[in-house]
Design a protein around this motif. Structure first.
Motif, PDB file in Angstrom:
ATOM      1  N   GLY A  45       0.790  -1.226   0.000  1.00 36.93           N
ATOM      2  CA  GLY A  45       0.000   0.000   0.000  1.00 36.93           C
ATOM      3  C   GLY A  45       0.822   1.276   0.000  1.00 36.93           C
ATOM      4  O   GLY A  45       0.274   2.358   0.194  1.00 36.93           O
ATOM      5  N   VAL A  46       2.122   1.152  -0.225  1.00 33.41           N
ATOM      6  CA  VAL A  46       3.008   2.316  -0.245  1.00 33.41           C
ATOM      7  C   VAL A  46       3.687   2.359  -1.612  1.00 33.41           C
ATOM      8  O   VAL A  46       4.136   1.323  -2.112  1.00 33.41           O
ATOM      9  CB  VAL A  46       4.084   2.203   0.871  1.00 33.41           C
ATOM     10  N   GLU A  47       3.762   3.541  -2.197  1.00 35.72           N
ATOM     11  CA  GLU A  47       4.506   3.667  -3.440  1.00 35.72           C
ATOM     12  C   GLU A  47       5.991   3.489  -3.138  1.00 35.72           C
ATOM     13  O   GLU A  47       6.529   4.115  -2.217  1.00 35.72           O
ATOM     14  CB  GLU A  47       4.275   5.038  -4.075  1.00 35.72           C
ATOM     15  N   LEU A  48       6.628   2.618  -3.904  1.00 29.46           N
ATOM     16  CA  LEU A  48       8.053   2.366  -3.743  1.00 29.46           C
ATOM     17  C   LEU A  48       8.820   3.198  -4.760  1.00 29.46           C
ATOM     18  O   LEU A  48       8.358   3.403  -5.877  1.00 29.46           O
ATOM     19  CB  LEU A  48       8.365   0.888  -3.962  1.00 29.46           C
ATOM     20  N   GLN A  49       9.989   3.667  -4.345  1.00 29.94           N
ATOM     21  CA  GLN A  49      10.874   4.345  -5.285  1.00 29.94           C
ATOM     22  C   GLN A  49      12.161   3.550  -5.382  1.00 29.94           C
ATOM     23  O   GLN A  49      12.771   3.223  -4.365  1.00 29.94           O
ATOM     24  CB  GLN A  49      11.187   5.770  -4.861  1.00 29.94           C
ATOM     25  N   LEU A  50      12.548   3.235  -6.602  1.00 34.44           N
ATOM     26  CA  LEU A  50      13.827   2.578  -6.854  1.00 34.44           C
ATOM     27  C   LEU A  50      14.782   3.607  -7.418  1.00 34.44           C
ATOM     28  O   LEU A  50      14.406   4.400  -8.292  1.00 34.44           O
ATOM     29  CB  LEU A  50      13.684   1.416  -7.830  1.00 34.44           C
ATOM     30  N   LYS A  51      15.991   3.577  -6.896  1.00 36.94           N
ATOM     31  CA  LYS A  51      17.036   4.518  -7.288  1.00 36.94           C
ATOM     32  C   LYS A  51      18.264   3.686  -7.625  1.00 36.94           C
ATOM     33  O   LYS A  51      18.738   2.920  -6.785  1.00 36.94           O
ATOM     34  CB  LYS A  51      17.316   5.450  -6.107  1.00 36.94           C
ATOM     35  N   ALA A  52      18.761   3.793  -8.862  1.00 41.12           N
ATOM     36  CA  ALA A  52      19.885   2.956  -9.283  1.00 41.12           C
ATOM     37  C   ALA A  52      20.914   3.791 -10.032  1.00 41.12           C
ATOM     38  O   ALA A  52      20.589   4.827 -10.623  1.00 41.12           O
ATOM     39  CB  ALA A  52      19.388   1.807 -10.151  1.00 41.12           C
ATOM     40  N   TRP A  53      22.148   3.304 -10.023  1.00 40.44           N
ATOM     41  CA  TRP A  53      23.242   3.978 -10.712  1.00 40.44           C
ATOM     42  C   TRP A  53      24.356   2.980 -10.984  1.00 40.44           C
ATOM     43  O   TRP A  53      24.470   1.965 -10.314  1.00 40.44           O
ATOM     44  CB  TRP A  53      23.768   5.157  -9.900  1.00 40.44           C
ATOM     45  N   VAL A  54      25.166   3.293 -11.991  1.00 39.38           N
ATOM     46  CA  VAL A  54      26.335   2.467 -12.284  1.00 39.38           C
ATOM     47  C   VAL A  54      27.458   2.933 -11.366  1.00 39.38           C
ATOM     48  O   VAL A  54      27.742   4.127 -11.272  1.00 39.38           O
ATOM     49  CB  VAL A  54      26.744   2.557 -13.767  1.00 39.38           C
ATOM     50  N   ASP A  55      28.070   1.980 -10.688  1.00 40.19           N
ATOM     51  CA  ASP A  55      29.188   2.251  -9.794  1.00 40.19           C
ATOM     52  C   ASP A  55      30.456   1.768 -10.482  1.00 40.19           C
ATOM     53  O   ASP A  55      30.656   0.562 -10.618  1.00 40.19           O
ATOM     54  CB  ASP A  55      28.975   1.515  -8.458  1.00 40.19           C
ATOM     55  N   GLY A  56      31.264   2.686 -10.936  1.00 40.19           N
ATOM     56  CA  GLY A  56      32.481   2.314 -11.645  1.00 40.19           C
ATOM     57  C   GLY A  56      32.334   2.512 -13.134  1.00 40.19           C
ATOM     58  O   GLY A  56      31.399   3.160 -13.604  1.00 40.19           O
ATOM     59  N   PRO A  57      33.236   1.915 -13.890  1.00 36.45           N
ATOM     60  CA  PRO A  57      33.222   2.133 -15.345  1.00 36.45           C
ATOM     61  C   PRO A  57      32.044   1.442 -16.038  1.00 36.45           C
ATOM     62  O   PRO A  57      31.553   0.427 -15.583  1.00 36.45           O
ATOM     63  CB  PRO A  57      34.552   1.536 -15.811  1.00 36.45           C
ATOM     64  N   VAL A  58      31.622   2.062 -17.140  1.00 35.40           N
ATOM     65  CA  VAL A  58      30.585   1.482 -17.991  1.00 35.40           C
ATOM     66  C   VAL A  58      31.329   0.683 -19.060  1.00 35.40           C
ATOM     67  O   VAL A  58      31.853   1.239 -20.012  1.00 35.40           O
ATOM     68  CB  VAL A  58      29.699   2.573 -18.622  1.00 35.40           C
ATOM     69  N   THR A  59      31.382  -0.617 -18.849  1.00 35.99           N
ATOM     70  CA  THR A  59      32.100  -1.506 -19.758  1.00 35.99           C
ATOM     71  C   THR A  59      31.181  -2.660 -20.121  1.00 35.99           C
ATOM     72  O   THR A  59      29.994  -2.635 -19.798  1.00 35.99           O
ATOM     73  CB  THR A  59      33.389  -2.039 -19.092  1.00 35.99           C
TER      74      THR A  59
END
Length: 173
Positions: A112-126
């Motif tokens: 019953g709660v809106e969830l927020q997902l927060k993501a990011w790349v940690d380190g190089p994009v390979t």
């Protein structure tokens, strides 16, 4: 000009049938991931449907893992598109698959709660990129995940899986 109200999924793979993130799945979750205003994170909001009840009053942990998996994958792809300085709807499509996923369930996640997902790349994009993801229920972080996504060659993936071309084409564009 690109319509920025469309999600990464709607822009890059509008015909995709994935249950979690496919815009074309008739009964799926159809999550929608977007860059935040700072360009540092990819965000997604989702309110779990009643059928994803786990322990009474709490979200089923498998749903949380599924949300992390798809949102983190789209985060990896978004960072690849950005690195190549091209929009998600450009060709050739970038595809990433899950190489590893570690999830820490920190607190119970309430229904019953809106969830927020927060993501990011940690380190190089390979070819292999580490993506970190958090799930927040209000101001409480309930899940933290550390994942590895691998940029996939879809032709090679199709050959390894022995999938017919028609099926693979329905997975992406």
């Amino acid at each position: 000009m690109t319509d920025v109200t469309l999600s990464l999924q709607e822009r890059a793979a509008p015909q995709m049938q994935c249950f979690c993130c496919g815009p074309a799945h008739p009964t799926g979750l159809r999550i929608r991931s977007f860059w935040d205003d700072s360009g540092e994170f990819v965000l997604m909001r989702h309110t779990p449907r009643p059928e994803f009840l786990g322990f009474p009053g709490l979200v089923y942990g498998g749903l949380l893992a599924m949300l992390v998996d798809c949102h983190s994958g789209w985060t990896a792809m978004a960072w690849h598109y950005r690195q190549e300085q091209r929009p998600p709807e450009s060709s050739p499509a970038i595809q990433c698959v899950t190489g590893n996923m570690n999830i820490d369930y920190l607190k119970p996640t309430p229904m019953g709660v809106e969830l927020q997902l927060k993501a990011w790349v940690d380190g190089p994009v390979t070819r292999k990129s580490r993506v970190l993801c958090e799930i927040w229920a209000g101001d409480v972080m309930t899940v933290r995940a550390d994942t590895l996504f691998v940029r996939a060659d879809t032709d090679r993936l199709r050959a390894q899986a022995h999938l017919p071309s028609s099926l693979v084409s329905s997975l992406g564009r």
